[in-house]
Design a protein around this motif. Structure first.
Motif: not given
Lengths: 627, 173, 121
Positions: A461-465, A468-480
């Motif tokens: 999840s941390l890697i995803d996180f 995701s900071l680099k991408k514009s379309k992310t699912d931050l809610a799910r990651i958190i």
């Protein structure tokens, strides 16, 4: 006076409920595509009047109007004002009023926020929701009326159970109720969807935010209850698998399943009936939980007031709900053929639902089995923590692995491109795990596997996180939320495994040594407070290894109204560990029983759950922004 | 196929609601009254007066034995005391009183004031013996026969109804 | 290369971390015994007279070398099944312990059924 006003408003609400149902049916006949303005008007009056009704009760508690039975039984003129107010919903009658408020407000909000959906669907939702409102209003009026009068008027109230006089418990019921009473709105919407054949993805989009609201609040509500139990009940645990706690967990499992499968329904237009079943199930489980808690058929540490006559009413209501919804569901059910690729996001969401249903059934069985056995064979047995821990935890390990891989998968057809990274993460997780256990020098296979699997989820999840900071379309809610769930399991595992506990009897002035700790019973002091007396102990804890000293001051409190003895734990907490100590007197002896616990990472358990819930809110805000 | 599944689901819910209804009228609190018909393994308990143990020998005197746990600090024990005094007159029955977590002087005073209904007197200073008899709160009494078979358990103070019941049991045989 | 290094380290730790203790855990037993005079608390959490007494007896039994299971059985004999939080796996309870797993398997089968339909079409 207040009693008359309250009763009047309750009757007004009953009348409004019936009126809204009537106008809704009338409105269904008309050919206009928009809703009649009367319906909006009456719904608004309905919400306003129930809120006034509630504040009438709050007022009665504040001015200690003992002509009301509920005030007399649960309040006292010397009680601090804060607890006078929170006492309004800290009892059975008042909390039912809170139920109706949430039912009504959700009904109104759903009406005004779903203007893009067809009229028929909205009207039926309103009708079903108002039937629920009426059901609870009748319950209040005929069985549990908070405005019931008492003559002659007593001079003083009986007071509120002191362990309920607590800030956490003041906000616990409202949070929890927004959670599981809030689920009523998608119960009604699901019924309406079945009746009006308004199905598939547009139905999903109409309820998804409501599911998120109730899920996020339910999560917070359970957390606050758990924090309360941790420092008030004095056993040093945060979850006892007590039947009442479990009853609040049941709707949470089905809500969690719903949050996930709704995504599939919205994106792929499949699993419609499964989503409907979950919608119905969530609210049925909420009402069932209320039945179990209020009827007194459970033997629990959280049973504060119960009465079988309430049980009969809720049971009748529950039966109507269950068999009514089953009837409509079976009438409309079609066996649709779904085509799902084994390796796709859909499958992983189904896997989530699969595990949620397993947890749900296990916990439900743990509640039901003793009740069934007692009712049918007269054998009384207990089902407690060992059952749940043995059955559930091994499967949590597998669950966490799916939870890590699942979100990486793509819709319809997936190919894993990053298997190498996943294996690398897994190896890293195993390594960190063994480092932890190597340092602490203890070993248990289950704990190890739990830690490995949760680390696996956390790292990925941390890697995803970071990506995701680099991408514009992310699912931050799910990651958190996923990250926090991993953290939760990790910290529960570590907390459980590395806790230190010592239970002993000690006299004033004595010193007790164990492991690398030295505990000295230094002082005992008696203090008088406005509504209680306290025996305060002073104990010095010396960590000989780190050469650290801590003073803990546990209390035994003797409350006057009502006469109760409570034990207040002394807790020193920081981000790394909690020192937890309770002191209790031993009858006919000068010894005191001391329970000392050192619990690592307690704070992180609370933080993780808060973050899980935060994920839900974040998704909600994002949806609102797009809306 | 689909119809059977629907019927099963409805059936399950009817069962659940039915059981809930049955449980409403049941007491959810637990007591050990129903644990009769088992045998105690042995009687082995410290005598109140001397430094010795009371054993199975005390069963020889009579066909029935009432084991009564009491203490001077327990107020319900005072309530049931007259019943014990009455039972003391029954022929077929011996009574053993187990003084529970008490001070010897207080216990003696209690018996001096209210009378001593016990054929044998034992003590359980730390309360450990009580566990062997399945006691969880006092006063509590157990009626056994001389085969050590538990015939009846009385949780809480003995009542007049209990007195009659004990009498009917010991006269029957 | 990195993989190999990691794997090697893990194997090393596996051998190192091995000191598992087999002695009877007193607190664990306390937590599994219900305090009969309390409302839904274990004797570890309660400080009632009963909890105090039964803790003493359990400590004695541990000293006598009784196993966890023997202690549970002793208490069930005296107080009934209500006293243990972990229902013993026998008779009807066996189904109770098995049931969650049956549901788990059933759930898995249902999911697999979704896949099968695809092959038929």
């Amino acid at each position: 006076m207040l009693s008359n006003l309250g009763n009047l408003l309750l009757f007004l609400n009953t009348f409004l409920g019936i009126t809204i149902i009537y106008y809704s049916f009338e409105n269904l006949k008309s050919s206009k595509s928009s809703l009649s303005s009367k319906i909006y008007k009456y719904s608004l009056i309905q919400s306003t009047s129930i809120i006034i009704c509630f504040f009438t009760l709050v007022g009665a508690f504040i001015i200690s109007d003992f002509s009301l039975v509920s005030v007399y039984q649960n309040s006292h003129s010397l009680k601090p004002i804060f607890y006078k107010i929170s006492g309004t919903w800290g009892n059975h009658e008042g909390s039912l009023l809170l139920w109706v408020i949430i039912l009504t407000i959700f009904s109104f909000l759903f009406l005004i926020f779903n203007k893009s959906h067809p009229k028929k669907f909205r009207l039926y939702t309103l009708i079903f929701q108002n039937f629920l409102i009426l059901g609870f209003l009748f319950f209040i009026l005929f069985n549990s009326n908070p405005f019931e009068n008492l003559t002659p008027i007593p001079l003083e109230g009986l007071g509120l159970n002191p362990i309920l006089q607590d800030p956490a418990l003041a906000i616990h019921p409202p949070l929890l109720y927004i959670g599981f009473v809030g689920s009523s709105i998608y119960f009604s919407a699901a019924m309406a969807s079945l009746v009006t054949n308004y199905s598939e993805s547009s139905f999903a989009s109409s309820i998804k935010n409501w599911v998120l609201i109730s899920w996020s609040f339910q999560t917070l509500g359970i957390l606050v209850g758990s924090i309360w139990a941790y420092y008030e009940l004095g056993w040093g645990g945060f979850w006892f698998w007590d039947p009442v706690e479990n009853a609040s967990l049941l709707p949470w499992f089905s809500m969690t399943a719903l949050v996930h499968s709704l995504i599939v329904l919205e994106k792929r237009n499949i699993l419609y009936f499964w989503v409907i079943i979950l919608c119905l199930l969530t609210f049925i489980l909420s009402v069932m939980g209320t039945f179990l808690v209020r009827s007194g058929i459970l033997n629990s540490v959280h049973t504060f007031a119960s009465d079988p006559s309430r049980g009969v009413y809720i049971l009748i209501f529950l039966s109507f709900m269950i068999f009514g919804s089953l009837f409509i569901l079976f009438r409309k059910y079609e066996n649709k053929k779904y085509f799902i690729n084994p390796n796709s996001k859909e499958t992983f969401v189904l896997v989530n639902n699969w595990f949620m249903m397993f947890y749900l059934v296990t916990v439900m069985l743990g509640i039901f089995y003793p009740i069934f056995l007692d009712a049918l064979t007269n054998n009384k047995i207990s089902v407690g923590p060992p059952f749940y821990n043995t059955v559930i935890f091994p499967l949590v390990i597998i669950f966490l692995f799916f939870m890590t891989i699942g979100p990486q998968a793509k819709w319809i057809k997936n190919r894993f491109e990053n298997i190498k990274i996943l294996i690398f993460i897994l190896l890293a997780a195993i390594l960190i795990n063994f480092t932890i256990f190597y340092i602490f020098k203890r070993y248990s296979i289950l704990s190890n596997l739990l830690v490995i699997s949760s680390l696996f989820l956390i790292i990925s999840s941390l890697i995803d996180f970071t990506q995701s900071l680099k991408k514009s379309k992310t699912d931050l809610a799910r990651i958190i939320s996923h990250l926090s769930f991993g953290l939760l399991v990790l910290f529960i595992g570590l907390n459980h495994h590395f806790a230190i506990e010592k239970d002993f009897n000690i006299k004033l002035g004595e010193t007790k040594n164990f492991k690398n700790y030295q505990i000295k019973f230094q002082e005992l002091e008696l203090k008088d407070y406005s509504n209680y007396k306290a025996v305060i102990g002073k104990l010095k804890i010396n960590d000989l290894k780190k050469n650290q000293e801590k003073i803990l001051t546990p209390e035994i409190r003797i409350y006057n109204n009502p006469q109760t003895l409570t034990y207040e734990a002394a807790i020193k907490s920081n981000l790394i560990e909690d020192y937890y100590l309770t002191m209790s007197n031993i009858d006919r002896s000068e010894y005191y029983n001391i329970k000392f616990q050192k619990k690592p990472f307690m704070m992180w358990i609370w933080i993780s759950v808060t973050m899980i819930s935060f994920g839900g809110f974040l998704r909600l805000f994002k949806n609102a922004k797009n809306y | 196929m689909q119809k059977t599944i629907k019927l099963i689901i409805v059936g399950i819910f009817i069962l659940i609601v039915g059981v809930f209804y049955l449980s409403l009228n049941k007491n959810s609190n637990y007591d050990t009254r129903n644990l009769v018909g088992k045998k105690l393994s042995e009687i082995h308990i410290e005598s109140f007066y001397e430094d010795k143990y009371l054993t199975n020998d005390i069963l020889k005197k009579n066909n029935f034995l009432l084991i009564n746990f009491w203490a001077s600090w327990c107020s319900p024990c005072r309530t049931e005391h007259p019943i014990l005094m009455k039972l003391n007159r029954e022929k077929n029955l011996s009574i053993i009183g187990v003084n529970f977590k008490d001070k010897k002087s207080n216990a003696n005073l209690f018996l001096k004031n209210l009378g001593n209904p016990y054929d044998f007197l034992a003590k359980d200073e730390l309360g450990k013996h009580s566990i062997n008899f399945g006691i969880y709160g006092i006063p509590e009494s157990i009626l056994i026969n001389n085969d050590l078979l538990i015939l009846k358990k009385f949780v809480g103070p003995l009542s007049t109804a209990d007195y009659k019941e004990i009498k009917s049991i010991i006269i029957k045989k | 290369m990195k993989f190999k290094l990691l794997t090697l380290l893990i194997v090393f730790f596996l051998f190192e971390v091995h000191a598992s203790s087999s002695n009877v855990e007193q607190n664990q037993i306390f937590k599994n015994i219900r305090c009969l005079v309390c409302q839904g608390q274990s004797i570890a959490d309660s400080n009632s007279d009963f909890a105090q007494t039964i803790k003493l007896v359990i400590k004695d039994k541990i000293k006598e070398g009784k196993t966890e299971k023997e202690i549970y059985n002793f208490l069930i004999e005296k107080y009934g099944q209500w006293i243990v939080y972990k229902p013993p796996m026998n008779g009807s309870n066996f189904l109770f312990w098995l049931f969650p797993y049956l549901i788990f398997i059933a759930g898995g089968v249902v999911i697999i059924m979704f896949f099968k339909k695809k092959e038929n079409n």
